[in-house]
Design a protein around this motif. Structure first.
Motif, PDB file in Angstrom:
ATOM      1  N   LEU A  73     -45.531 -10.126 -43.637  1.00 58.87           N
ATOM      2  CA  LEU A  73     -44.007  -9.263 -43.363  1.00 58.87           C
ATOM      3  C   LEU A  73     -43.230 -10.182 -42.718  1.00 58.87           C
ATOM      4  N   LYS A  74     -41.872 -10.278 -43.245  1.00 59.67           N
ATOM      5  CA  LYS A  74     -40.837 -11.173 -42.614  1.00 59.67           C
ATOM      6  C   LYS A  74     -40.573 -10.740 -41.194  1.00 59.67           C
ATOM      7  N   ARG A  75     -40.650  -9.562 -40.868  1.00 53.76           N
ATOM      8  CA  ARG A  75     -40.095  -9.167 -39.546  1.00 53.76           C
ATOM      9  C   ARG A  75     -41.280  -9.722 -38.309  1.00 53.76           C
ATOM     10  N   ASP A  76     -42.263 -10.245 -38.851  1.00 55.42           N
ATOM     11  CA  ASP A  76     -43.473 -10.717 -38.012  1.00 55.42           C
ATOM     12  C   ASP A  76     -42.644 -11.875 -37.297  1.00 55.42           C
ATOM     13  N   ILE A  77     -41.633 -12.396 -37.709  1.00 55.11           N
ATOM     14  CA  ILE A  77     -41.038 -13.491 -37.320  1.00 55.11           C
ATOM     15  C   ILE A  77     -39.623 -13.374 -36.422  1.00 55.11           C
ATOM     16  N   PHE A  78     -39.769 -13.004 -35.111  1.00 52.39           N
ATOM     17  CA  PHE A  78     -38.738 -12.755 -34.131  1.00 52.39           C
ATOM     18  C   PHE A  78     -38.463 -13.709 -33.549  1.00 52.39           C
ATOM     19  N   SER A  79     -37.524 -14.651 -33.609  1.00 49.34           N
ATOM     20  CA  SER A  79     -37.155 -16.095 -32.929  1.00 49.34           C
ATOM     21  C   SER A  79     -36.561 -15.965 -31.635  1.00 49.34           C
ATOM     22  N   HIS A  80     -35.783 -14.881 -31.410  1.00 46.77           N
ATOM     23  CA  HIS A  80     -35.014 -14.718 -30.226  1.00 46.77           C
ATOM     24  C   HIS A  80     -35.149 -13.439 -29.520  1.00 46.77           C
ATOM     25  N   ALA A  81     -34.913 -13.427 -28.189  1.00 44.81           N
ATOM     26  CA  ALA A  81     -35.218 -12.505 -27.258  1.00 44.81           C
ATOM     27  C   ALA A  81     -34.147 -12.190 -26.210  1.00 44.81           C
ATOM     28  N   ASP A  98     -42.367 -13.876 -21.852  1.00 47.39           N
ATOM     29  CA  ASP A  98     -43.238 -13.036 -22.223  1.00 47.39           C
ATOM     30  C   ASP A  98     -43.002 -11.739 -22.013  1.00 47.39           C
ATOM     31  N   SER A  99     -41.825 -11.325 -21.328  1.00 43.15           N
ATOM     32  CA  SER A  99     -41.283  -9.968 -21.224  1.00 43.15           C
ATOM     33  C   SER A  99     -39.840  -9.660 -21.612  1.00 43.15           C
ATOM     34  N   PRO A 100     -39.674  -9.871 -22.865  1.00 41.75           N
ATOM     35  CA  PRO A 100     -38.330  -9.458 -23.363  1.00 41.75           C
ATOM     36  C   PRO A 100     -38.050  -8.220 -23.309  1.00 41.75           C
ATOM     37  N   LEU A 101     -36.589  -7.891 -22.941  1.00 42.51           N
ATOM     38  CA  LEU A 101     -36.126  -6.651 -23.125  1.00 42.51           C
ATOM     39  C   LEU A 101     -36.083  -6.019 -24.481  1.00 42.51           C
ATOM     40  N   VAL A 147     -29.581 -14.280 -24.362  1.00 44.10           N
ATOM     41  CA  VAL A 147     -30.412 -14.513 -25.414  1.00 44.10           C
ATOM     42  C   VAL A 147     -31.008 -15.736 -25.616  1.00 44.10           C
ATOM     43  N   ILE A 148     -32.131 -16.005 -25.695  1.00 42.77           N
ATOM     44  CA  ILE A 148     -33.045 -17.079 -25.348  1.00 42.77           C
ATOM     45  C   ILE A 148     -34.231 -17.116 -26.938  1.00 42.77           C
ATOM     46  N   SER A 149     -34.849 -18.137 -26.834  1.00 39.30           N
ATOM     47  CA  SER A 149     -35.978 -18.526 -27.763  1.00 39.30           C
ATOM     48  C   SER A 149     -37.017 -17.393 -27.352  1.00 39.30           C
ATOM     49  N   SER A 150     -37.676 -16.738 -28.053  1.00 42.77           N
ATOM     50  CA  SER A 150     -38.743 -15.863 -27.878  1.00 42.77           C
ATOM     51  C   SER A 150     -39.830 -16.522 -27.330  1.00 42.77           C
ATOM     52  N   ASN A 151     -40.189 -17.444 -27.418  1.00 41.94           N
ATOM     53  CA  ASN A 151     -41.141 -18.308 -27.140  1.00 41.94           C
ATOM     54  C   ASN A 151     -41.241 -18.671 -25.730  1.00 41.94           C
TER      55      ASN A 151
END
Length: 300
Positions: A115-123, A145-148, A138-142
């Motif tokens: 699934l394309k939505r498995d890729i969430f690159s930013h948080a 560990d606790s994005p809004l 907004v930063i890189s999701s990597n």
């Protein structure tokens, strides 16, 4: 003679349309004709009854018709292997997205790719600066560990950041939209209350910033997301407990869905993951005007 007078090419277009329709084999057309034009999840089966593809759509019949007339590689494989299509109406696209996500991972159909939505690159994250003001960035999701909430790309994140900055009267500088060593541009034109230059107190500013956190963060919260049902008398519900996705279901409008015992009977349990969190938060952002969020009283 008729073709000569056909300046709008109505006759030719009609003929081409009819020819294209006739290219669909009779067995596939029969399948399409028996499908509903409703929101839900559909399952494409081969001659052994095995599910070879799972998808979701706001119009099941239209989507299957696209599969059966498409010329891409996946569509052609479906057209050769399909024997039957089953479906489950969900009413809500959110429920369809969550069921599709769960069932693809469980069944692993041959023709489903990741699934394309498995890729969430930013948080989107929040924190207090040295002056006590809540900042959003907004930063890189990597790197967290606790994005809004999460996004499939940076552009979507910045677009959302711009929206909440305007809607909640926040500061572009504190939200890292405008790079400035002094006040932001909106403060210069009177549209920012001056948090960027300490003219507005942190206490006053943070009240509005906290509304964003309370609206879009599920962290450690018990809540329901209520959306469309499969009929006028029904609604769908997604249960979040302690910030985690617990399951989904449907209820009649006569039910008191905040009752814990009734909820447990209505909900089909499902597992929480980063994927489900992204699906739910993304859907809530895009449909915040239509869905209803009910915060549960944990003391009941």
């Amino acid at each position: 003679m008729l073709l000569v007078k056909d300046l709008n090419k109505d006759i030719i277009q009609s003929a081409v349309k009819t020819e294209v329709k006739s290219k669909m084999p009779a067995n596939l057309k029969t399948i399409v004709d028996e499908l509903p034009s409703d929101t839900g999840v559909y399952y494409i089966h081969d001659s052994n009854g095995k599910i070879i593809y799972i998808g979701k759509s706001r119009n099941i019949r239209k989507r299957i018709n696209q599969h059966f007339t498409g010329r891409d590689r996946k569509s052609k494989k479906i057209q050769v292997q399909v024997t039957a299509v089953t479906y489950e109406k969900t009413g809500s696209e959110l429920v369809a997205l969550l069921k599709e996500n769960e069932e693809i991972k469980h069944n692993k159909p041959l023709l489903n790719k990741a699934l394309k939505r498995d890729i969430f690159s930013h948080a989107l994250i929040s924190y207090k600066d040295d002056n006590g003001y809540i900042n959003f960035e907004v930063i890189s999701s990597n790197t967290t560990d606790s994005p809004l909430t999460t996004f499939t790309n940076r552009r979507s994140g910045i677009s959302f950041l711009n929206r909440i900055t305007s809607e909640y009267e926040l500061c572009e500088k504190l939200n890292h939209i405008a790079l400035s060593e002094s006040n932001c541009f909106k403060n210069e034109i009177g549209e920012c209350l001056g948090a960027c230059v300490l003219e507005e107190s942190a206490e006053s500013y943070n009240k509005r910033a906290e509304q964003v956190i309370n609206t879009y963060s599920f962290d450690a919260r018990d809540m329901l997301i209520v959306d469309r049902g499969r009929s006028i008398e029904e609604r769908s519900v997604v249960l979040i407990k302690n910030g985690k996705f617990k399951g989904l279901g449907h209820f009649n409008l006569n039910y008191q869905i905040t009752n814990t015992e009734i909820l447990e009977n209505l909900i089909t349990p499902m597992g929480h993951s980063r994927d489900t969190q992204h699906i739910i938060q993304s859907y809530a952002r895009k449909n915040f005007k239509r869905i209803k969020i009910i915060v549960l009283n944990t003391e009941d």
